[in-house]
Design a protein around this motif. Sequence first.
Motif, PDB file in Angstrom:
ATOM      1  N   ARG A 150      34.305  47.330  45.744  1.00 18.35           N
ATOM      2  CA  ARG A 150      35.406  47.375  44.788  1.00 18.35           C
ATOM      3  C   ARG A 150      35.292  46.316  43.690  1.00 18.35           C
ATOM      4  N   ILE A 151      35.895  46.650  42.533  1.00 17.98           N
ATOM      5  CA  ILE A 151      36.121  45.700  41.445  1.00 17.98           C
ATOM      6  C   ILE A 151      37.629  45.663  41.216  1.00 17.98           C
ATOM      7  N   GLU A 152      38.220  44.509  41.362  1.00 17.39           N
ATOM      8  CA  GLU A 152      39.682  44.409  41.374  1.00 17.39           C
ATOM      9  C   GLU A 152      40.300  44.997  40.106  1.00 17.39           C
ATOM     10  N   ASN A 153      41.138  46.014  40.318  1.00 14.93           N
ATOM     11  CA  ASN A 153      41.823  46.714  39.229  1.00 14.93           C
ATOM     12  C   ASN A 153      40.859  47.305  38.199  1.00 14.93           C
ATOM     13  N   GLY A 154      39.578  47.402  38.548  1.00 14.22           N
ATOM     14  CA  GLY A 154      38.585  47.934  37.629  1.00 14.22           C
ATOM     15  C   GLY A 154      38.325  47.044  36.425  1.00 14.22           C
ATOM     16  N   GLU A 155      38.751  45.780  36.480  1.00 13.46           N
ATOM     17  CA  GLU A 155      38.635  44.876  35.342  1.00 13.46           C
ATOM     18  C   GLU A 155      37.632  43.763  35.640  1.00 13.46           C
ATOM     19  N   PHE A 156      36.865  43.373  34.639  1.00 11.23           N
ATOM     20  CA  PHE A 156      35.993  42.216  34.793  1.00 11.23           C
ATOM     21  C   PHE A 156      35.561  41.698  33.426  1.00 11.23           C
ATOM     22  N   ARG A 157      35.056  40.468  33.439  1.00 11.70           N
ATOM     23  CA  ARG A 157      34.503  39.857  32.247  1.00 11.70           C
ATOM     24  C   ARG A 157      33.020  39.598  32.476  1.00 11.70           C
ATOM     25  N   PHE A 158      32.232  39.835  31.434  1.00 15.64           N
ATOM     26  CA  PHE A 158      30.800  39.571  31.499  1.00 15.64           C
ATOM     27  C   PHE A 158      30.314  39.242  30.099  1.00 15.64           C
ATOM     28  N   SER A 159      29.575  38.160  29.974  1.00 18.93           N
ATOM     29  CA  SER A 159      29.068  37.701  28.673  1.00 18.93           C
ATOM     30  C   SER A 159      30.187  37.600  27.632  1.00 18.93           C
ATOM     31  N   ASN A 160      31.301  36.999  28.068  1.00 16.25           N
ATOM     32  CA  ASN A 160      32.441  36.722  27.181  1.00 16.25           C
ATOM     33  C   ASN A 160      33.114  37.975  26.642  1.00 16.25           C
TER      34      ASN A 160
ATOM     35  N   ASP B 278      42.372  52.390  42.567  1.00 14.60           N
ATOM     36  CA  ASP B 278      41.558  52.247  43.776  1.00 14.60           C
ATOM     37  C   ASP B 278      40.532  51.125  43.637  1.00 14.60           C
ATOM     38  N   HIS B 279      40.725  50.267  42.673  1.00 16.00           N
ATOM     39  CA  HIS B 279      39.807  49.147  42.419  1.00 16.00           C
ATOM     40  C   HIS B 279      38.396  49.624  42.101  1.00 16.00           C
ATOM     41  N   ALA B 280      38.291  50.749  41.363  1.00 20.60           N
ATOM     42  CA  ALA B 280      36.988  51.244  40.872  1.00 20.60           C
ATOM     43  C   ALA B 280      35.932  51.171  41.973  1.00 20.60           C
ATOM     44  N   ILE B 281      36.138  51.945  43.010  1.00 23.91           N
ATOM     45  CA  ILE B 281      35.406  51.763  44.264  1.00 23.91           C
ATOM     46  C   ILE B 281      34.032  52.438  44.287  1.00 23.91           C
ATOM     47  N   HIS B 282      33.036  51.744  44.843  1.00 25.13           N
ATOM     48  CA  HIS B 282      31.738  52.276  45.283  1.00 25.13           C
ATOM     49  C   HIS B 282      30.806  52.776  44.182  1.00 25.13           C
ATOM     50  N   GLY B 283      30.923  52.239  42.959  1.00 22.75           N
ATOM     51  CA  GLY B 283      29.980  52.657  41.928  1.00 22.75           C
ATOM     52  C   GLY B 283      30.255  54.059  41.416  1.00 22.75           C
TER      53      GLY B 283
ATOM     54  N   ASN C  41      45.516  39.700  51.341  1.00 15.88           N
ATOM     55  CA  ASN C  41      46.337  40.705  50.663  1.00 15.88           C
ATOM     56  C   ASN C  41      46.070  42.117  51.166  1.00 15.88           C
ATOM     57  N   ASP C  42      45.122  42.268  52.090  1.00 18.38           N
ATOM     58  CA  ASP C  42      44.779  43.563  52.676  1.00 18.38           C
ATOM     59  C   ASP C  42      44.407  44.585  51.605  1.00 18.38           C
ATOM     60  N   THR C  43      43.558  44.144  50.663  1.00 21.26           N
ATOM     61  CA  THR C  43      43.135  45.001  49.557  1.00 21.26           C
ATOM     62  C   THR C  43      41.625  45.211  49.526  1.00 21.26           C
ATOM     63  N   ARG C  44      40.885  44.560  50.413  1.00 19.75           N
ATOM     64  CA  ARG C  44      39.418  44.527  50.432  1.00 19.75           C
ATOM     65  C   ARG C  44      38.858  43.751  49.233  1.00 19.75           C
ATOM     66  N   ILE C  45      39.734  42.984  48.590  1.00 20.39           N
ATOM     67  CA  ILE C  45      39.330  42.079  47.520  1.00 20.39           C
ATOM     68  C   ILE C  45      39.375  40.658  48.097  1.00 20.39           C
ATOM     69  N   PRO C  46      38.272  39.903  48.051  1.00 25.61           N
ATOM     70  CA  PRO C  46      38.293  38.552  48.609  1.00 25.61           C
ATOM     71  C   PRO C  46      39.440  37.719  48.030  1.00 25.61           C
ATOM     72  N   SER C  47      40.194  37.089  48.923  1.00 28.49           N
ATOM     73  CA  SER C  47      41.323  36.257  48.499  1.00 28.49           C
ATOM     74  C   SER C  47      40.964  34.779  48.477  1.00 28.49           C
ATOM     75  N   GLY C  48      39.704  34.468  48.734  1.00 26.22           N
ATOM     76  CA  GLY C  48      39.244  33.090  48.719  1.00 26.22           C
ATOM     77  C   GLY C  48      37.766  33.041  49.031  1.00 26.22           C
TER      78      GLY C  48
ATOM     79  N   ASN D  52      34.105  42.876  44.859  1.00 25.87           N
ATOM     80  CA  ASN D  52      34.561  42.238  43.626  1.00 25.87           C
ATOM     81  C   ASN D  52      33.527  41.245  43.094  1.00 25.87           C
ATOM     82  N   GLY D  53      32.256  41.551  43.357  1.00 31.50           N
ATOM     83  CA  GLY D  53      31.191  40.614  43.042  1.00 31.50           C
ATOM     84  C   GLY D  53      31.102  40.228  41.575  1.00 31.50           C
TER      85      GLY D  53
END
Length: 297
Positions: A57-67, A77-82, A179-186, A263-264
């Motif tokens: 998963r990617i949390e909420n389907g959002e991310f930043r890369f190269s600014n 669904d947190h943009a799951i599994h590619g 948070n039981d979301t499969r998104i690392p909380s720490g 959420n890598g």
Amino acid sequence: AIAGESLTATLDPDRGAGIFALHLLSAGESMPLMPRVGDPSYDRDSSCFLMMPYSNRIENGEFRFSNRKYQLQGSADHAIHGDVRRRPWTTEESGPGHATFGFDSRQQRQVNWPWPFAARAEYRISEYTFSSRLTLWNRGDEPMPAGLGWHPFFSRRLRPGEDGVRLCFKTPAIYPDINDTRIPSGPPRPTETEEDFTRERSLPTDLAIDSCYRGYDGGGYLVWPQSGVRLEFDCSSVCGHLIVFNPVSRPYFAIEPVSHANNGVNLLAAGDDGCGMRVLQPGEALEAQLDLKVSGT
């Protein structure tokens, strides 16, 4: 299908070049190492699907890369599994014991990834070993974040009425999920007793697990004691993370070797250099191989 003397795998290039069954033939008996799609007791649409250009998963389907900020589809669904597991692939090579499939996002519609990429999946059966090799290329003109992995489901029992399966994997750390979301909380922490499979133990049907482990050494095994069948993992060091998914009261479970944490891409942006997410330069490739070796028959 591809087959050897003792193993048979059903593959489907029209649905993600995934595996739709993996059976062991022993003394005239066919045993489902992976459950067969379409069997009445199996409610999934794949026995093993491929995860690229990222896994989980990617949390909420959002991310930043190269600014820059990116928003993927499937945010609920947190943009799951590619985005390759339900798309058609091209058969590049096929024989009795091997098959190779290719994928190019530039030939597909509305691929849910900002960069063009290509992929290859190679399958081979040799005696008691089933091998799968994945390659992912950046086909764009800019660097892109990248990851891959396998999502195999395994049968809890190989014969009706058997006791079940036992696991052993060296995975010293686990990402918390408060948070039981499969998104690392720490950050990852040491495994606790019920999460630890460093020593062989049974996988209870009433213990819900859907966890991401860090520090996977690429080995480990499953064993079905009553059948006497053992399935060993031998995975490339690229896959330093492992997902264990154990749904309650289901006749199957999943052990997923992957290159990076859930959420890598966001962990990478936050400075976690050990999250496993790679950055591929234009034309660069990421490769990994998984061998499943059967013994005890």
